[in-house]
Scaffold this motif. Structure first.
Motif, PDB file in Angstrom:
ATOM      1  N   VAL A 159     -10.932  -8.781 -14.036  1.00  0.00           N
ATOM      2  CA  VAL A 159     -11.094  -7.368 -14.398  1.00  0.00           C
ATOM      3  C   VAL A 159      -9.853  -6.865 -15.134  1.00  0.00           C
ATOM      4  CG1 VAL A 159     -11.316  -5.042 -13.447  1.00  0.00           C
ATOM      5  CG2 VAL A 159     -12.764  -6.877 -12.588  1.00  0.00           C
ATOM      6  N   GLY A 160      -8.682  -7.307 -14.688  1.00  0.00           N
ATOM      7  CA  GLY A 160      -7.456  -6.924 -15.391  1.00  0.00           C
ATOM      8  C   GLY A 160      -7.443  -7.431 -16.827  1.00  0.00           C
ATOM      9  N   LEU A 161      -7.900  -8.662 -17.020  1.00  0.00           N
ATOM     10  CA  LEU A 161      -7.988  -9.203 -18.378  1.00  0.00           C
ATOM     11  C   LEU A 161      -9.014  -8.443 -19.219  1.00  0.00           C
ATOM     12  CD1 LEU A 161      -7.758 -13.051 -17.768  1.00  0.00           C
ATOM     13  CD2 LEU A 161      -6.100 -11.616 -18.952  1.00  0.00           C
ATOM     14  N   LEU A 162     -10.100  -8.016 -18.597  1.00  0.00           N
ATOM     15  CA  LEU A 162     -11.092  -7.225 -19.333  1.00  0.00           C
ATOM     16  C   LEU A 162     -10.508  -5.895 -19.786  1.00  0.00           C
ATOM     17  CD1 LEU A 162     -14.312  -7.894 -17.242  1.00  0.00           C
ATOM     18  CD2 LEU A 162     -13.874  -8.589 -19.595  1.00  0.00           C
ATOM     19  N   VAL A 163      -9.731  -5.261 -18.921  1.00  0.00           N
ATOM     20  CA  VAL A 163      -9.076  -4.000 -19.297  1.00  0.00           C
ATOM     21  C   VAL A 163      -8.100  -4.248 -20.446  1.00  0.00           C
ATOM     22  CG1 VAL A 163      -7.481  -2.209 -18.494  1.00  0.00           C
ATOM     23  CG2 VAL A 163      -9.388  -2.924 -17.047  1.00  0.00           C
ATOM     24  N   TYR A 164      -7.358  -5.362 -20.367  1.00  0.00           N
ATOM     25  CA  TYR A 164      -6.443  -5.708 -21.454  1.00  0.00           C
ATOM     26  C   TYR A 164      -7.212  -5.907 -22.766  1.00  0.00           C
ATOM     27  CZ  TYR A 164      -3.317  -8.370 -24.407  1.00  0.00           C
ATOM     28  OH  TYR A 164      -2.578  -8.807 -25.480  1.00  0.00           O
ATOM     29  N   CYS A 165      -8.367  -6.539 -22.702  1.00  0.00           N
ATOM     30  CA  CYS A 165      -9.183  -6.763 -23.908  1.00  0.00           C
ATOM     31  C   CYS A 165      -9.627  -5.442 -24.520  1.00  0.00           C
ATOM     32  CB  CYS A 165     -10.394  -7.618 -23.575  1.00  0.00           C
ATOM     33  SG  CYS A 165      -9.998  -9.340 -23.251  1.00  0.00           S
ATOM     34  N   ILE A 166     -10.009  -4.505 -23.677  1.00  0.00           N
ATOM     35  CA  ILE A 166     -10.431  -3.199 -24.171  1.00  0.00           C
ATOM     36  C   ILE A 166      -9.281  -2.512 -24.889  1.00  0.00           C
ATOM     37  CG2 ILE A 166     -11.161  -0.888 -23.458  1.00  0.00           C
ATOM     38  CD1 ILE A 166     -12.745  -2.292 -21.189  1.00  0.00           C
ATOM     39  N   VAL A 167      -8.107  -2.530 -24.265  1.00  0.00           N
ATOM     40  CA  VAL A 167      -6.937  -1.890 -24.865  1.00  0.00           C
ATOM     41  C   VAL A 167      -6.553  -2.593 -26.166  1.00  0.00           C
ATOM     42  CG1 VAL A 167      -4.478  -1.430 -24.523  1.00  0.00           C
ATOM     43  CG2 VAL A 167      -6.085  -0.995 -22.676  1.00  0.00           C
ATOM     44  N   ALA A 168      -6.585  -3.918 -26.181  1.00  0.00           N
ATOM     45  CA  ALA A 168      -6.229  -4.668 -27.385  1.00  0.00           C
ATOM     46  C   ALA A 168      -7.214  -4.410 -28.522  1.00  0.00           C
ATOM     47  CB  ALA A 168      -6.171  -6.159 -27.073  1.00  0.00           C
ATOM     48  N   ALA A 169      -8.495  -4.290 -28.207  1.00  0.00           N
ATOM     49  CA  ALA A 169      -9.489  -4.017 -29.244  1.00  0.00           C
ATOM     50  C   ALA A 169      -9.303  -2.616 -29.820  1.00  0.00           C
ATOM     51  CB  ALA A 169     -10.896  -4.177 -28.680  1.00  0.00           C
ATOM     52  N   MET A 170      -9.022  -1.647 -28.958  1.00  0.00           N
ATOM     53  CA  MET A 170      -8.792  -0.289 -29.459  1.00  0.00           C
ATOM     54  C   MET A 170      -7.523  -0.235 -30.308  1.00  0.00           C
ATOM     55  SD  MET A 170     -10.158   2.279 -26.442  1.00  0.00           S
ATOM     56  CE  MET A 170      -8.654   2.213 -25.558  1.00  0.00           C
ATOM     57  N   LYS A 171      -6.502  -0.989 -29.906  1.00  0.00           N
ATOM     58  CA  LYS A 171      -5.259  -1.033 -30.670  1.00  0.00           C
ATOM     59  C   LYS A 171      -5.491  -1.690 -32.034  1.00  0.00           C
ATOM     60  CE  LYS A 171      -0.522  -2.708 -30.388  1.00  0.00           C
ATOM     61  NZ  LYS A 171       0.429  -3.512 -29.617  1.00  0.00           N
ATOM     62  N   ALA A 172      -6.291  -2.744 -32.062  1.00  0.00           N
ATOM     63  CA  ALA A 172      -6.578  -3.435 -33.322  1.00  0.00           C
ATOM     64  C   ALA A 172      -7.300  -2.509 -34.295  1.00  0.00           C
ATOM     65  CB  ALA A 172      -7.416  -4.688 -33.063  1.00  0.00           C
ATOM     66  N   ARG A 173      -8.215  -1.713 -33.775  1.00  0.00           N
ATOM     67  CA  ARG A 173      -8.940  -0.778 -34.649  1.00  0.00           C
ATOM     68  C   ARG A 173      -8.022   0.346 -35.106  1.00  0.00           C
ATOM     69  NH1 ARG A 173     -14.370   1.192 -32.296  1.00  0.00           N
ATOM     70  NH2 ARG A 173     -14.747   1.678 -34.470  1.00  0.00           N
ATOM     71  N   LYS A 174      -7.130   0.772 -34.219  1.00  0.00           N
ATOM     72  CA  LYS A 174      -6.238   1.884 -34.545  1.00  0.00           C
ATOM     73  C   LYS A 174      -5.193   1.480 -35.586  1.00  0.00           C
ATOM     74  CE  LYS A 174      -3.458   5.391 -32.237  1.00  0.00           C
ATOM     75  NZ  LYS A 174      -2.903   5.830 -30.949  1.00  0.00           N
TER      76      LYS A 174
END
Length: 71
Positions: free
Chosen positions: A16-31
């Motif tokens: 679950v922690g890795l999933l949260v990291y993936c969400i943050v990384a994807a939003m950062k990549a788009r930003k």
């Protein structure tokens, strides 16, 4: 069976922690923006990590389930 359950809980929380990291990384990549190829390259790395996170989380949930059934 307690060790199996707690081990599964730890694996699930890591997933679950890795999933949260993936969400943050994807939003950062788009930003961050950039060309479509740059964004796609960043997101491909996130997708690979996302699959690993789902696998770890599923293994943890399976271990918890088996531990409960056997216990």
């Amino acid at each position: 069976m307690g060790a199996l359950i707690w081990g599964g809980v730890v694996l699930t929380l890591i997933g679950v922690g890795l999933l949260v990291y993936c969400i943050v990384a994807a939003m950062k990549a788009r930003k961050l923006g950039g060309s479509d190829e740059d964004i796609r390259a960043r997101l491909q790395k996130v997708v690979a990590l996302n699959l690993v996170a789902l696998l770890v989380s599923a293994m943890g949930l399976g271990a918890v389930t088996i531990g409960i059934i056997l216990g």
